[in-house]
Design a protein around this motif. Structure first.
Motif, mmCIF file in Angstrom:
data_model
loop_
_atom_site.group_PDB
_atom_site.id
_atom_site.type_symbol
_atom_site.label_atom_id
_atom_site.label_comp_id
_atom_site.label_asym_id
_atom_site.label_seq_id
_atom_site.Cartn_x
_atom_site.Cartn_y
_atom_site.Cartn_z
ATOM 1 N N MET A 49 0.857 -1.178 0.000
ATOM 2 C CA MET A 49 0.000 0.000 0.000
ATOM 3 C C MET A 49 0.894 1.230 0.000
ATOM 4 S SD MET A 49 -3.101 1.256 2.483
ATOM 5 C CE MET A 49 -2.108 1.495 3.961
ATOM 6 N N TYR A 50 0.713 2.084 -0.993
ATOM 7 C CA TYR A 50 1.456 3.341 -1.040
ATOM 8 C C TYR A 50 0.661 4.397 -0.287
ATOM 9 C CZ TYR A 50 4.664 1.202 -4.296
ATOM 10 O OH TYR A 50 5.621 0.373 -4.860
ATOM 11 N N PRO A 56 1.591 10.064 -1.355
ATOM 12 C CA PRO A 56 2.393 9.209 -2.236
ATOM 13 C C PRO A 56 2.483 9.705 -3.665
ATOM 14 C CG PRO A 56 0.292 8.165 -1.708
ATOM 15 C CD PRO A 56 0.428 9.342 -0.789
ATOM 16 N N LEU A 57 1.457 10.395 -4.140
ATOM 17 C CA LEU A 57 1.468 10.833 -5.539
ATOM 18 C C LEU A 57 2.388 12.031 -5.768
ATOM 19 C CD1 LEU A 57 -2.286 10.424 -6.550
ATOM 20 C CD2 LEU A 57 -0.455 8.724 -6.456
ATOM 21 N N ILE A 74 3.436 -7.953 -7.387
ATOM 22 C CA ILE A 74 2.912 -7.468 -6.110
ATOM 23 C C ILE A 74 1.628 -6.683 -6.357
ATOM 24 C CG2 ILE A 74 3.400 -6.049 -4.077
ATOM 25 C CD1 ILE A 74 6.408 -6.450 -4.723
ATOM 26 N N ASP A 75 0.577 -6.991 -5.600
ATOM 27 C CA ASP A 75 -0.669 -6.226 -5.683
ATOM 28 C C ASP A 75 -0.473 -4.847 -5.061
ATOM 29 O OD1 ASP A 75 -1.945 -8.294 -6.930
ATOM 30 O OD2 ASP A 75 -3.064 -8.967 -5.164
ATOM 31 N N ILE A 76 -1.205 -3.865 -5.589
ATOM 32 C CA ILE A 76 -0.987 -2.466 -5.209
ATOM 33 C C ILE A 76 -2.274 -1.819 -4.741
ATOM 34 C CG2 ILE A 76 -0.178 -0.206 -6.021
ATOM 35 C CD1 ILE A 76 1.018 -2.033 -8.441
ATOM 36 N N TRP A 99 -6.859 -1.274 -5.606
ATOM 37 C CA TRP A 99 -7.827 -0.298 -5.100
ATOM 38 C C TRP A 99 -7.164 1.040 -4.802
ATOM 39 C CZ3 TRP A 99 -6.696 1.389 -0.170
ATOM 40 C CH2 TRP A 99 -6.091 0.495 0.726
ATOM 41 N N ILE A 100 -7.966 2.080 -4.918
ATOM 42 C CA ILE A 100 -7.552 3.436 -4.584
ATOM 43 C C ILE A 100 -8.590 4.018 -3.634
ATOM 44 C CG2 ILE A 100 -7.123 5.771 -5.440
ATOM 45 C CD1 ILE A 100 -6.338 4.547 -8.128
#
Length: 324
Positions: A49-50, A56-57, A74-76, A99-100
């Motif tokens: 998770m970022y 993070p953006l 890797i899932d994000i 997801w976001i």
């Protein structure tokens, strides 16, 4: 795993610990991070998770980092305020993300500015960005779940229903409404004594907004846990399964204890992740947590709370557990 690619943020939300902690304006080196992501994928890491200490953006190479994370197997997931989730970025990353979740916390520009301490135009920017994301998701058949987050506070309680309708109408998959939690290192205690009993009645009104494609997740259980302030476990059993990399490359066992060297395992600029994960310092940290950490002083509703409740019950089953 949670990774903070950037230590900078374009908002200073009234509830955020960022304003009150000694975070630095820094970003992870792209080449080093990508090298470690490749390594982590090969080691079997399932998800990243970022999020974290900054937005993070704001990392200048965030699109490439996300694409590389996906290529590493890797899932994000991304937690963001959504202001920088612009059209070109959406088109580059949406197909690679699971997801976001966008922190909105308001349904009007005035309230948004008060809570996020942002520019008055930012609220409309976020809504427009998420509207476009929903459009691109549907156009391309992407599986990325798009959601919004609403931290329930006295200042915004009257806008929860309005935001739920707005989120539904622009094509979001869900809206999460959750309680405040006090960070251990935060110098502000503005909401320390907030209670959620008076807000529980919102649940029924919000459920009427649900459809087959949109759901309001009203975290009543989490609110009750905050009000009660008690835990069902005496030690942190979840720590071995989680880690956090800050924007300086430090690998931590718990993000609630940033700055406490007992919880810092090493730095990805100096060692591979496997070396950090397997070294004696981490083992000593885990042993200290198991034998000496007083969880009654930990953050209420920390990220590992539900996992700890589950693991504690597995290790300490109640009587008659084998009977249905």
């Amino acid at each position: 795993m949670e990774i903070s690619p950037s230590g900078a943020c374009n908002h200073r939300c009234v509830y955020c610990a960022l304003d009150y902690m000694n975070y630095q304006k820094r970003s992870l080196d792209t080449n080093i991070l990508n090298e470690r992501l490749t390594e982590l994928g090969n080691l079997g890491l399932k998800s990243v998770m970022y999020a974290g200490e900054g937005e993070p953006l704001m990392h200048k190479d965030i699109a490439g980092i996300i694409n590389h994370t996906k290529k590493s197997g890797i899932d994000i997931a991304i937690t963001t305020n959504g202001v920088l989730l612009k059209e070109d970025l959406i088109e580059k990353i949406l197909g690679d993300v699971e997801w976001i979740k966008v922190s909105v916390d308001a349904a009007t520009s005035d309230t948004y500015v008060k809570i996020h301490r942002a520019r008055s135009s930012d609220f409309d920017t976020v809504i427009n960005n998420m509207t476009y994301a929903a459009k691109i998701k549907n156009k391309n058949g992407y599986k990325c779940a798009l959601g919004m987050q609403f931290l329930l506070l006295p200042e915004n309680q009257n806008e929860a229903i309005l935001l739920a309708r707005m989120a539904r109408d622009i094509g979001m998959d869900y809206l999460v409404i959750k309680p405040y939690t006090q960070h251990l290192l935060s110098k502000t205690d503005r909401y320390r004594n907030i209670k959620y009993n008076d807000y529980v009645s919102l649940a029924d009104k919000l459920s009427s907004i649900n459809t087959d494609t949109f759901n309001v997740v009203f975290r009543v259980r989490t609110m009750n846990k905050w009000d009660e302030g008690v835990r069902s476990y005496n030690s942190c059993l979840a720590l071995p399964f989680w880690s956090y990399i800050d924007a300086g490359g430090n690998v931590w066992g718990c993000s609630a204890y940033l700055g406490d060297d007992k919880f810092c395992y090493g730095n990805i600029y100096e060692s591979s992740f496997q070396e950090i994960w397997e070294r004696e310092k981490r083992q000593k940290s885990l042993h200290w947590v198991e034998s000496k950490l007083n969880t009654s002083q930990c953050r209420v509703n920390c990220r590992m709370d539900e996992i700890n409740r589950y693991l504690w019950e597995l290790k300490n089953p109640p009587e008659h557990v084998n009977f249905i």
